[in-house]
Scaffold this active site. Structure first.
Site: not given
Ligand code: NAD
Length: 499
Positions: A174, A177, A227, A282, A384
Site C-alpha cells: 500500500k 497515495e 510519520s 528521514c 519534525e
C-alpha cells in the site's frame, strides 16, 4: 482526460470501484496531474486474497530460482532507470539525480536479496545426543504487507518487498497515495522478471485500505514507514491483532560540530544533508549543534551565504539543488513551522518563506531557511519539520552536545564532525540514537546492513533490510531428530539430548 491510477492485483490492473479518489499533484506547477483510486475494504481484501492464493506455490519455489527472479528484476530496474527516475521526480518533486539515488538505494536491497539462498541457510548440530541431530530452518511467513511514505517511493517499497518475496512470502503493498506511479511500475517489472501473478500486489488507498491490512487475519506481518503518530498506531493495531510489525517513524537528526572539525567540509555537508530533497528525508540533518559559541558564530557566518545561494527550481531542470515540496499542504505546514520559530524567539538568519519562481508561481516551492539560537524547549526543535529548514542549537561543551540528540524524542540518525578519534568513539558509543555518522552527514547503512532508528523513530525491534530484514520476514523452526531409531535403551526419564 485526467490520468487515473488503479490497483495491481493478481498480475493485472484492477480498476478502483470505491468511487473515492485522491489527487496526485505535479509539485513543479501545482496542477493535479492524476487521480488515484482509494481502495475500499473489499478491494483491499481482494489484494490479500490474491497474495494468499499465490503463496503455496511461490513459497515452494527453491531459493535459487527465487534469487534468479530478483536478478532479472535488478537488470530490469537498471534498464528502466531513466524512466523510473523521471516518473518519480514528476510526482515527488525531487531532482532527477536524487530520484536516481532513490531507485538506486532500493536496487541495492534487490542485489542483497539475490543472495537469498545463502541468507536462508539454517544451522546444524550433528550428535547433539545419542544418534540425535539438531537443525534449524528459516521458513517464510505467508502473506505480508508494506505501507510506505511519499518521500522514497522506490527505495522503501523495495526495502520491504525485495527481502520479503525473496524469502518466499507474497506481498501486498500500500504505497503513498501522493506518488503512486513508481511502486506500480515496480510491480509490473517484478512480473516481467518472472514473479508469478499475485506474488506482488499493489493496492492504492488511505486509512480504509491500511486498516483492512492491519486487521485481516491472513496478513502475517506488516512493515510500515511514515510519520511517528501513524507508526505508533500501526504498531499497536498490529500487535493487538497478533501480527509481527516493524514501524519506522519520524526524525530529528542532529549534527554535532566539535571545535576541531574541518568547518569548510562541515558547511558542505550541512548544505547537502539539510536542504537536499527539500529536507524531505528521514535522515536529513535538521539540527546543527556547534560546540562553543565561537564555533557557532563562525558556522553561521559561513552557512548564511550558502543557504541564500541555494538554487531552487523545477525538479527536471539541471543545476537545481532542490525542487518543490510534495504538496501545497505540506509546504504550508513547513512555512507555519518557520512562523512559529520566529514567534518562539529563534533568530531567523535566512528566510525562504516568500520564495517564488517566475513562471511557476503555483508550484510548491519554498526557499532554504536557517535558524540560529534555537533552544531545546522550542516546538521547532522538539518536532519534525520535514522541510528545507536547518536549526542551530548551540552547546557549550561536548557533554551537553551528546545530551541533545540523546534526550530528543526521535532517535533516527546523528552525526559528529571532529578530528578527535577519542571524542568520536565515545560519542558513537554513548549517544542514544540508532544510526550514527562520524564525519558522514547522512549515515544511512548499506543494504547488507540494516536500517532503523530508536525511540519514537521506530516501533518494533527488528530493522529494515539486511540480515534483520530476513529475520523479520521468516520464522525459525528447529528440528531435533534421532536416527537410527532401532537402538533402544528403555524409557527416557530425562530429555534425550541430555544423555
Ligand atoms: P504518513 O505517515 O503521512 O504516511 C505514511 C503511510 O501511512 C502512507 O501510505 C499513508 O497513506 C498512510 N497513512 C496516513 N495516514 C494514515 C492513517 N490515519 N491511518 C492509516 N494509514 C495512514 O507519512 P508521509 O508524509 O508519507 O512520509 C513522511 C514521514 O515518513 C516523515 O515523518 C518521515 O520522517 C517518515 N519517514 C521515516 C523513515 C524512517 O525510516 N524512519 C523513512 C522515510 C520517511
Amino acid at each position: 482526460m485526467t490520468t487515473e491510477h488503479h490497483h495491481f492485483i493478481n498480475g493485472a490492473e484492477v480498476r478502483g470501484e470505491s468511487g473515492r479518489f485522491g489527487d496526485v499533484f505535479n509539485p513543479t506547477t501545482g496542477d493535479v496531474q492524476a487521480k488515484v483510486a482509494l481502495a475500499s475494504k473489499s478491494e483491499t481484501e481482494k489484494a490479500i486474497a490474491s497474495a494468499e492464493a499465490a503463496y503455496p506455490s511461490w513459497s515452494a519455489v527453491n531459493p535459487q530460482r527465487r534469487a534468479r527472479v530478483m536478478f532479472r528484476f535488478k537488470e530490469l530496474i537498471e534498464q528502466n532507470m531513466d524512466e523510473l527516475a523521471a516518473m518519480l521526480s514528476r510526482e515527488h518533486g525531487k531532482v532527477i539525480a536524487d530520484s536516481v539515488g532513490d531507485v538506486q538505494r532500493g536496487l541495492e536491497v534487490i542485489e542483497f536479496a539475490c543472495g537469498i539462498p545463502h541468507l536462508l541457510k539454517g544451522e546444524y548440530t550433528e550428535g547433539a545426543g545419542p544418534g540425535i541431530d539438531l537443525y534449524s530452518m528459516r521458513q517464510s511467513l505467508g502473506v505480508v504487507a508494506g505501507i510506505t511514505p511519499f518521500n522514497f517511493p522506490a527505495m522503501i517499497p523495495m526495502w520491504m518487498f525485495g527481502v520479503a518475496i525473496a524469502c518466499g512470502n507474497t506481498f501486498v503493498l500500500k504505497p503513498s497515495e501522493k506518488d503512486p506511479s513508481v511502486p506500480r511500475r515496480l510491480a509490473e517489472l517484478m512480473q516481467e522478471a518472472g514473479a508469478p501473478e499475485g506474488v506482488l500486489n499493489v493496492v492504492n488507498g488511505d486509512k480504509e485500505a491500511v486498516d483492512t491490512i492491519l486487521t485481516d487475519p491472513r496478513v502475517q506481518a506488516v512493515s510500515f514507514v511514515g510519520s511517528s503518530t501513524i507508526a505508533e498506531y500501526i504498531y499497536q493495531t498490529c500487535a493487538a491483532h497478533g501480527k509481527r510489525v516493524q514501524a519506522m517513524g519520524g526524525a530529528k537528526n542532529h549534527a554535532i560540530i566539535m571545535p576541531d572539525a574541518d568547518l569548510d567540509r562541515v558547511v558542505d555537508d550541512l548544505i547537502g544533508a539539510g536542504y537536499g530533497s527539500a529536507g524531505e528525508r528521514c535522515m536529513a540533518i535538521s539540527v546543527a549543534v556547534p560546540v562553543t559559541q565561537a564555533v557557532g558564530d563562525e558556522l553561521v557566518r559561513r552557512l548564511k551565504p550558502r543557504v541564500e545561494e541555494l538554487r531552487v527550481g523545477p525538479s527536471d531542470q539541471s543545476g537545481v539543488d532542490f525542487g518543490p515540496m510534495v504538496t501545497r499542504e505540506h509546504r504550508d505546514k513547513v512555512k507555519s513551522f518557520v512562523d512559529l520559530g520566529v514567534e518562539e524567539g529563534a533568530d531567523l538568519v535566512v528566510d525562504g518563506r516568500e520564495f517564488s519562481l517566475q513562471g511557476y508561481e503555483d508550484g510548491f516551492y519554498m526557499g532554504g531557511c536557517l535558524f540560529d539560537h534555537v533552544k531545546d524547549d522550542m516546538k521547532i526543535y522538539k518536532e519534525e519539520i520535514f522541510g528545507p529548514v536547518l536549526s542551530i542549537v548551540r552547546a557549550d561543551d561536548f557533554e551537553s552536545a551528546v545530551a541533545l540528540p540523546s534526550n530528543h524524542q526521535y532517535g533516527n540518525g546523528v552525526s559528529i564532525f571532529t578530528r578527535d578519534g577519542d571524542a568520536a568513539r565515545d560519542f558513537a558509543s554513548r549517544v542514544n540514537v540508532g544510526m550514527v555518522g562520524v564525519n558522514i552527514p547522512i549515515p544511512v547503512p548499506l543494504a547488507y546492513h540494516t536500517f532503523g532508528g530508536w525511540k519514537r523513530s521506530a516501533f518494533g525491534d527488528v530493522n529494515q533490510h539486511g540480515p534483520e530484514g530476513v529475520r523479520f520476514y521468516t520464522k525459525i523452526k528447529t528440528v531435533t531428530s534421532r536416527w537410527p531409531t532401532g537402538v533402544r535403551s528403555g524409557a527416557d526419564f530425562v530429555i534425550p539430548t541430555m544423555k
